[in-house]
Design an enzyme around this catalytic site. Structure first.
Site, PDB file in Angstrom:
ATOM      1  N   ASP A  16       0.853  -1.180   0.000  1.00  0.00           N
ATOM      2  CA  ASP A  16       0.000   0.000   0.000  1.00  0.00           C
ATOM      3  C   ASP A  16       0.888   1.228   0.000  1.00  0.00           C
ATOM      4  OD1 ASP A  16      -1.975   1.834   0.154  1.00  0.00           O
ATOM      5  OD2 ASP A  16      -2.729   1.262   2.134  1.00  0.00           O
ATOM      6  N   ASP A  36      11.534 -19.670 -35.407  1.00  0.00           N
ATOM      7  CA  ASP A  36      11.745 -18.470 -36.217  1.00  0.00           C
ATOM      8  C   ASP A  36      11.019 -17.308 -35.546  1.00  0.00           C
ATOM      9  OD1 ASP A  36      12.721 -17.363 -38.937  1.00  0.00           O
ATOM     10  OD2 ASP A  36      10.650 -16.657 -38.787  1.00  0.00           O
ATOM     11  N   ASP A  43      17.205 -16.784 -36.238  1.00  0.00           N
ATOM     12  CA  ASP A  43      16.918 -18.208 -36.431  1.00  0.00           C
ATOM     13  C   ASP A  43      17.530 -18.996 -35.281  1.00  0.00           C
ATOM     14  OD1 ASP A  43      15.593 -17.815 -38.886  1.00  0.00           O
ATOM     15  OD2 ASP A  43      17.509 -17.689 -39.919  1.00  0.00           O
ATOM     16  N   ASP A 101      74.622 -10.326 -64.760  1.00  0.00           N
ATOM     17  CA  ASP A 101      74.357  -9.082 -64.040  1.00  0.00           C
ATOM     18  C   ASP A 101      73.460  -8.214 -64.917  1.00  0.00           C
ATOM     19  OD1 ASP A 101      74.340  -7.257 -62.042  1.00  0.00           O
ATOM     20  OD2 ASP A 101      76.467  -6.746 -62.132  1.00  0.00           O
ATOM     21  N   GLU A 112      68.607  -8.129 -64.620  1.00  0.00           N
ATOM     22  CA  GLU A 112      69.303  -9.263 -64.017  1.00  0.00           C
ATOM     23  C   GLU A 112      68.664 -10.584 -64.419  1.00  0.00           C
ATOM     24  OE1 GLU A 112      68.928  -8.184 -60.002  1.00  0.00           O
ATOM     25  OE2 GLU A 112      70.675  -6.842 -59.957  1.00  0.00           O
ATOM     26  N   ASP A 116      75.646 -11.631 -58.214  1.00  0.00           N
ATOM     27  CA  ASP A 116      75.786 -10.580 -57.204  1.00  0.00           C
ATOM     28  C   ASP A 116      74.441  -9.932 -56.881  1.00  0.00           C
ATOM     29  OD1 ASP A 116      75.287  -9.190 -59.484  1.00  0.00           O
ATOM     30  OD2 ASP A 116      77.075  -7.918 -59.380  1.00  0.00           O
ATOM     31  N   ASP A 170      80.501  -6.921 -64.793  1.00  0.00           N
ATOM     32  CA  ASP A 170      80.047  -5.556 -64.540  1.00  0.00           C
ATOM     33  C   ASP A 170      80.579  -4.585 -65.575  1.00  0.00           C
ATOM     34  OD1 ASP A 170      78.748  -6.488 -62.321  1.00  0.00           O
ATOM     35  OD2 ASP A 170      80.353  -5.948 -60.913  1.00  0.00           O
ATOM     36  N   ASP A 204      67.115  36.986 -46.279  1.00  0.00           N
ATOM     37  CA  ASP A 204      65.954  37.676 -46.844  1.00  0.00           C
ATOM     38  C   ASP A 204      65.031  36.635 -47.480  1.00  0.00           C
ATOM     39  OD1 ASP A 204      64.283  39.730 -47.510  1.00  0.00           O
ATOM     40  OD2 ASP A 204      65.311  40.215 -49.389  1.00  0.00           O
ATOM     41  N   ASP A 224      65.800  41.533 -42.234  1.00  0.00           N
ATOM     42  CA  ASP A 224      64.854  42.630 -42.072  1.00  0.00           C
ATOM     43  C   ASP A 224      63.921  42.316 -40.898  1.00  0.00           C
ATOM     44  OD1 ASP A 224      63.093  40.743 -43.005  1.00  0.00           O
ATOM     45  OD2 ASP A 224      62.984  41.576 -45.018  1.00  0.00           O
TER      46      ASP A 224
END
EC number: 3.4.23.-
Length: 1462
Positions: A481, A680, A756, A1040, A1074, A1096, A1157, A1230, A1287
């Site tokens: 109450d 479902d 599902d 090379d 190469e 190389d 080379d 400058d 300046d």
């Protein structure tokens, strides 16, 4: 004080006797909101009514304005009814407080207080008052305090402590009347309160302001400063009132009672040392300050305010009135009283008393130092046991089990009691039912108490267990109450010797005197929805044994209210909670997308769908911001579907990470769980409530036909479909609902994916129980179940697009593959998508899929037609045959898992199966990685990790044996010789590996028992064999390449073949060269079965080693050339060796590599003078130094069209500047502008004034950071200068630039810009630099600016020669340093002259002198400017004078008065 707006001056009405001051303040503020304002008659009638109401037996504390309104007779004079109506509307904003803890029994006297222990700190109860309500008619402009106002306020609060109800009442009315700003409130605080209280108030106010700024304040702009600053603006009324509320709330949290604590009255004596006074303060604060209160600000405040006058003057003079304590002690350490010496007083420690300690009974120590806990003051008032405190009484901790709730009992477990008030705005941790808005439609849900749902078929009666402390606990049925102020219990629960008092009770039947008694013994009540008992300090006893009522005093401790649901809904329905995180908590601006028009048919369908959603309660009318378009879509059965385009909202939403890895693999469902059922859910997303603050992001508009009127606005009340976080949020809610069911049925399995649900059970009886519990839980949470979609065994079970049979799985829809060569691109793409969906059950290798995937590549138009080649058509045939055998077994828990990994040129195929089963569990396909090489060991390791991850995730098991198709020799060689990161993985799983060996051709029939026509899998063997040692009988191949050429040498005791050739266009790279050189070398050595290869190139060396260990060809730009290597190396034995180039060692390997080379080198020719000038536009002297004669150089300059014009740098007069005495002594800087092709470049130029060397960088801005960057680059180029001269531009005079110069020990000065005397050198350098740039861009308009600037600096510094010294600027800058000439050396005998002079830096026009020069040099003379010093004066400040004749001597006619300028 006491003045009210719009009213005559009158004192504040005093409260009636018996009413708390803060309650009276609420009545006053409500009365001042009446329009027109209240009269004295209204206050008289209000006090008269309250006086009558206070005399009723039912107390009104905590006050209930609704109860007061019900007691007000009809037609009561005055406007009391209007005042109560205002209070009822405002009361919902104030959260109620929990009931105070039960007081200890009054029958026992409190223990004697120990004089050595300070009294305990008692926190005052914060008054429960309404917010400041500004009355109607308040002045629009704020009025500052006058001194008479402050004096009146102080007079009224002089007898009240800060924070007390009287103090708060007066201050609130003053704030209401004057509407002060933040500065006014600070002045009032300093005038009314001591410095200690002001310090504590300031600290508490800072914490409240920080919380408010974090929470967000209406009108508060963080960029405009803190809240104090913005609240000082009299025009900011909203922010000012927010600050006023925080300022008043800071008083409620002040520590201490109404009186000042004892340590606040500690004063420094007139002759007491300051450090002794501070020590006394520190000890007093340690003993008396409540726990959690910061000590440092209080100590600093008292150390100044309570000091004597002389120490206060010292602290004021040094500015240490509120400084750190160490500064205050140092400021006063030398102070001594007048006419007295410094005395150090040492007080001896007081010995402990001889009496025993009252805690432990032993003597020799103080009671405050005792380690034993304080004994209880007397017997426990609950059980009369003297050995424990009341808070530790076992009767407060129930030992008997709680009564079991019935099926229709309450389902909520309300929170237990807590010692601090709860924030009921959040509902105390409870969830409100969905019909709460219908029960209380005018209430804000955030301000409603937690609810207790009751059974509508019964009265609000519950079973409760009552323990009266005088008899055994008993279970009764009690009526809940909310109209009863106190709990009523029948007298049968109490013993005959229970003390009862007479009382009068006013109830529905009138007033009674003898029906009820009052007991003061504590009563414990245990409710079924509460885990801890309720303790009532007093309650009413029904002498006639008729009533058992649970009143508001008990319900207030429960922090709940009663609620009777509608008869339509089940009695125990609880809604799904609103999600805590939605992804829009950062509250961006809601999207505003216009609604596009709809034709009449679609518009009518949309209106019908909206009407159905409105009736279902999914949407509601809306008038706020935000809009997303909506439209209906017609389904195949003719019905319409509502679509809300939420793409704009999704783009603003933060993705929520889903805990679900994806749909479950149904093959993991054991065959022992033979009884299945699907559930479902219908409209599942529409059961999750959407918080109100997010409705603008889900609003839409239903337009009217032909725009005859404005459209109708709606917003979603529930989580809509189309929101990207809806699936994640729903999965989390559904998993929370199903978790108790999973725990209750451990022998069963529940599979959940989106909406599902699949139930699996070993027996039919368990399935029925599981289904019933799951359905009941879903329905109880308001989730509707689609009955017509429920499936149950025996029968076909379709779940997630698959058909579940007792021992196998099939897909619901297997695609049909038409065999044809012409396909539209969308058709082939859709077919491959369907095949990929069913690929886990399709018995096929990767090759047919890869062949069709390749057909989709290299198409840019979706409308393209695809023509398949014969091999791709054959792939379609293989896939159609494989799809006809699409099937998967279900897991047999008694059999181990087995795996098979097949590595092919098109990808990896992995099969998980169990022996003696007709179908495998799953087929997994993976493409090759996007790398140039795919080693077999790496692919095998990746497949093993993928296999283990999948089996653990889907089946909870690992494969016992893994079959693969790499030969044993190749596998062992990879493990022993490779340094690939996959080697540790293979070693870790090697005990599970098993090579297929000779069974590769019979793999499908031996292990899988399938009838699918699959090609045999071949064992993988490397292309060639790698020899660990050099092969003496084999030739040596050296190759090379460079970016433009490739070369090779084939050597066997002599060079058998060598060749150098250029790379074919258009692609040119060193790797390509190469590779091409190696291919040509292998082609020339094709006849040899063995070969020694020396490289190389690390790229080719590692590529060949990986190829020898087994690899597949991946994606690479060099793929066509790499595909030729296996053909040329097939079945060869190769020794591979890496050579370091350019070592110049005498061994034959280095010599032959250097010879290779050399075949790539192209000789570099020196530029001729004409070519050098066309490239740099250097001067004539520079050309002569490069080998040209003077005539040739002159002719080259005359023939250059860019150099025939005049140079602009010579237009400025040379002037005289201050030059450095050595390199890096003085620089000039400058910033000059250079515009080319509509782009303005800023050239930052630095020039050394001694050598003329230039450093320049091009920037896009002129900021200080750019200037600093250019200076640092110049220092890296030329060295660090001692002085720089620029300046006065903003970039050079900024603080950042000056700080950088100071940090580098560089002195910075400024000059006048464009002045030939001060800035002539850098200006001329700018002209020379820009002239060269114009010439370069004239010759090559597309030359990059960086390249042009680099060529110009090279030309100026390194090529052009200075005419005065015949050196370049760079040579002069790095020339040997000359010894300095001291000014104090002995003077020469050379004849000197007399000069008039002016001192440099002074503007005086008067010549001084004449003085005889001590020494003359080029540009200046050393003149004695005083009797003790001499100074070098430049020629421009000197004027030749005649030698003064001796006194009385004749003048020399040859001497003339001359003036010299340098």
């Amino acid at each position: 004080m006491g003045q009210i707006f719009s009213r005559s001056a009158s004192p504040i009405p005093r409260p009636p006797r018996g009413l708390a001051a803060h309650h009276w303040l609420n009545f006053l503020q409500a009365a001042y909101r009446l329009e027109p304002g209240p009269s004295s008659y209204d206050f008289h009638q209000l006090k008269k009514f309250l006086k009558i109401a206070l005399e009723t037996p039912a107390r009104i504390c905590p006050i209930n304005y609704s109860l007061l309104a019900s007691l007000l007779p009809k037609g009561y004079p005055g406007r009391v009814n209007e005042i109560l109506h205002i209070l009822i509307q405002t009361q919902a904003q104030i959260p109620s407080r929990p009931a105070p803890p039960p007081p200890s029994s009054p029958t026992h006297d409190p223990p004697d207080s120990d004089p050595q222990i300070p009294p305990p700190y008692v926190e005052p109860t914060a008054p429960q008052v309404l917010p400041v309500m500004h009355p109607h008619g308040a002045p629009p402009n704020h009025r500052p305090w006058q001194m008479k106002d402050l004096q009146a306020i102080k007079q009224e609060v002089s007898q009240a402590a800060p924070g007390s109800p009287q103090f708060m009442q007066t201050i609130r009315l003053a704030v209401q009347q004057f509407d002060p700003t933040a500065k006014d409130l600070q002045d009032l605080l300093q005038y009314l309160c001591s410095s200690l209280v002001a310090s504590l108030h300031h600290q508490q106010l800072d914490s409240l302001i920080s919380e408010a700024e974090t929470r967000g304040i209406t009108g508060y702009n963080p960029l405009a400063g803190p809240l104090r600053v913005q609240a000082n603006n009299p025009q900011q009324q909203g922010l000012r009132r927010e600050y006023q509320q925080l300022w008043l709330a800071a008083f409620a949290a002040l520590p201490g009672s109404a009186k000042d604590p004892s340590w606040a009255s500690i004063l420094q004596g007139l002759e007491e040392p300051y450090h002794a006074f501070v020590e006394r303060l520190n000890i007093a604060l340690d003993n008396g300050l409540p726990e959690g209160t910061p000590k440092d600000p209080i100590l600093r405040s008292l150390a100044y305010s309570n000091a004597n006058k002389e120490c206060q003057k010292l602290l004021q003079a040094r500015g240490h009135t509120n400084s750190p304590l160490g500064d205050m002690l140092r400021a006063c350490q030398t102070w001594t009283p007048k006419d007295k010496t410094k005395v150090l007083v040492v007080q001896p420690k007081k010995p402990p008393p001889n009496q025993p300690c009252f805690r432990c009974g032993k003597a020799g120590h103080w009671s405050r130092d005792c380690t034993q806990p304080r004994p209880p003051p007397g017997p426990c008032p609950l059980c009369q046991d003297p050995t424990h405190w009341k808070r530790d009484c076992p009767r407060l901790k129930p030992t008997i089990p709680e009564p079991e709730p019935e099926e229709d009992a309450l389902l909520l477990d309300l929170p237990a009691d807590i010692p601090h008030p709860k924030n009921l705005h959040r509902g105390g941790g409870l969830t409100s039912p969905p019909t709460l808005q219908q029960v209380l439609p005018n209430q804000d849900p955030a301000s409603i108490l937690p609810v207790i749902p009751l059974d509508p078929a019964r009265r609000p009666v519950i079973k409760a267990q009552v323990d009266t402390q005088t008899s055994h606990p008993k279970t009764i049925e009690a009526l809940l109450d909310t109209g009863a102020d106190m709990t009523v219990l029948p007298i049968a629960l109490f013993s005959s010797n229970t003390p009862l008092k007479n009382t009068s009770v006013l109830g529905a039947g009138g007033q009674t005197q003898d029906h009820f008694k009052l007991t003061s013994l504590p009563v414990l009540i245990r409710l079924p929805f509460r885990t801890t008992p309720i303790v009532l300090t007093s309650c009413l006893v029904d002498t006639k044994n008729n009533w058992a009522i649970i009143g508001r005093d008990a319900l207030q401790q429960c922090q709940g209210v009663l609620y009777l649901p509608e008869a339509k809904r089940p009695p125990v329905i609880l809604p799904i909670q609103a999600p805590a995180v939605l992804g829009l908590e950062h509250l961006p601006r809601p999207p505003q997308i216009s609604q596009f028009p709809l034709n009449p048919e679609r518009l009518q369908a949309l209106q019908h769908l909206v009407r159905k959603a409105l009736e279902a309660g999914h949407i509601e009318p809306y008038t706020g911001p935000g809009n997303n378009p909506v439209f209906p879509v017609k389904k195949a059965n003719g019905t319409w579907r509502f679509i809300h385009d939420l793409r704009a909202t999704n783009s603003l939403t933060i993705d929520l990470s889903s805990s679900s890895p994806g749909p479950p693999d149904l093959s993991s469902l054991p065959t022992t769980l033979a009884h299945l059922q699907t559930i479902d859910l219908r409209d599942a997303f529409f059961q999750i409530p959407l918080p109100k603050q997010f409705q603008p992001y889900f609003a839409f508009t239903v337009p009217q036909q032909c725009n005859y009127g404005p459209g109708t606005r709606y917003a979603w009340k529930v989580l809509p479909q189309g929101f990207k976080n809806s699936p994640t949020l729903f999965e989390m809610q559904l998993a929370h609902i199903l978790q108790p069911i999973r725990q209750a049925f451990p022998q069963c399995t529940i599979l959940q994916y989106m909406d599902d649900i699949l139930l699996a059970s070993p027996s039919h009886e368990d399935l029925l129980l599981l289904s019933e519990a799951t359905m009941a839980s879903l329905i109880s949470h308001g989730l509707p179940v689609s009955e017509n979609k429920t499936q149950q065994t025996p029968g076909t079970i379709k779940f997630l697009g698959q058909i579940i049979s007792p021992n196998h799985l099939t897909y619901d829809a297997v695609p049909t593959v038409p065999i044809r060569s012409r396909w539209a691109l969308p058709e082939l793409q859709a077919l491959l998508g369907e095949i990929q969906w069913v690929s886990k059950g399709t018995p096929t290798l990767r090759q047919p899929l890869h062949s069709l995937y390749c057909a989709l590549q290299r198409h840019t138009d979706p409308r393209d037609q695809i023509y398949l080649n014969p091999s791709q058509v054959q792939s379609l045939v293989q896939l159609r045959q494989a799809l006809s055998q699409n099937c998967r077994s279900r897991l047999v828990q008694t059999l181990p898992l087995l795996g098979a990994i097949m590595l092919t040129l098109t990808g990896t195929t992995t099969v998980v199966f169990q022996s003696k089963e007709q179908w495998p569990l799953v087929w997994l396909h993976a493409p090759l990685p996007h790398t140039s090489q795919c080693p077999w060991g790496q692919l095998l390791a990746s497949a093993v990790l993928l296999l283990d991850k999948y089996t653990l995730q889907s089946y909870g098991l690992l494969c016992q044996t893994i079959h693969h198709n790499i030969s044993t020799q190749t596998f062992n060689q990879f493990i022993q010789t490779s340094d690939h990161p996959s080697v540790p993985i293979l070693l870790h799983h090697s005990h599970r590996f098993k090579n297929l060996g000779a069974q590769t051709g019979e793999l499908w029939n031996t292990f899988l028992k399938t009838a699918a026509p699959l090609a045999p899998v071949k064992a993988l063997m490397p292309v060639f064999t790698l020899s660990p040692v050099i092969i003496n009988t084999a030739p040596c191949l050296f190759s090379d390449g460079s970016t433009s050429r490739a070369a090779y040498i084939l050597w066997d005791k002599q060079i058998l073949s060598q060749r150098s050739f250029p790379l074919p266009p258009p692609h040119k790279s060193a790797q390509r060269a190469e590779l091409l050189g190696l291919l040509h070398g292998l082609s020339s050595a094709r006849s040899w079965r063995c070969l020694n290869i020396f490289l190389d190139s690390k790229y080719l060396y590692h590529y060949l080693r990986t190829l020898a260990l087994g690899t597949f060809q991946g994606r690479s730009s060099q793929a066509p050339f790499q595909a030729l290597l296996p053909r040329l190396l097939s079945r060869k034995v190769v020794y591979l060796h890496h050579v370091r180039s350019h070592t110049n060692l005498p061994d034959p390997i280095s010599r032959l590599n250097a010879l290779t080379d050399a075949l790539l080198i192209t000789p570099v020719l020196q530029l001729s003078p004409a070519e050098l000038h066309s490239f740099t536009h250097c001067g004539q002297t520079a050309l002569t130094l490069q080998g040209a004669t003077t005539t040739e150089a002159s002719n080259i300059l005359r023939s250059c069209h860019a150099c025939r014009g005049g140079n602009p740098q010579h237009q400025m007069p040379r002037g005289h500047i201050r030059r450095g005495l050595l390199p890096n002594h003085i620089w000039q800087g400058d910033i000059t502008h250079f515009k080319y092709k509509n782009t303005l470049y800023r050239l930052h130029v630095w020039v050394d004034t001694f050598s003329g060397a230039i450093s320049a960088t091009q920037k896009r801005k002129e900021t200080s950071s750019e200037a600093i960057s250019s200076l640092l680059q110049a220092i890296a180029h030329l060295g660090k200068p001692s002085y720089i001269n620029t300046d006065n531009g903003p970039a050079y005079i900024s603080q950042d630039f000056l700080n950088m110069c100071t940090s580098l020990a560089i002195r910075h000065t400024t000059h006048v810009p464009y002045n030939p005397t001060s800035s002539g050198l850098v200006e001329r350098s700018n002209g020379i630099l820009k002239t060269l740039l114009y010439k370069y861009f004239t010759d090559k308009p597309d030359l990059p600016m960086d390249n042009a600037l680099s060529i110009a600096l090279w030309t100026i510094n390194h090529l052009n020669v200075l005419t005065n010294c015949h050196k370049t600027r760079w040579q002069l800058h790095h020339s040997p340093r000359l010894q300095p000439i001291p000014e104090t050396r002995s003077l020469s005998n050379k004849q000197t002259h007399w000069y008039y002079f002016k001192l440099p830096g002074l503007n005086s026009r008067q010549w001084k002198g004449p003085q005889e020069a001590l020494q003359e040099a080029a540009g200046a003379a050393l003149i004695p400017v005083s009797a003790s010093s001499a100074q070098w004066i430049p020629w421009r400040l000197l004027k030749r004078a005649a030698c003064p004749r001796p006194v009385g001597g004749p003048a020399d006619p040859k001497e003339k008065d001359l003036q010299h300028h340098g």
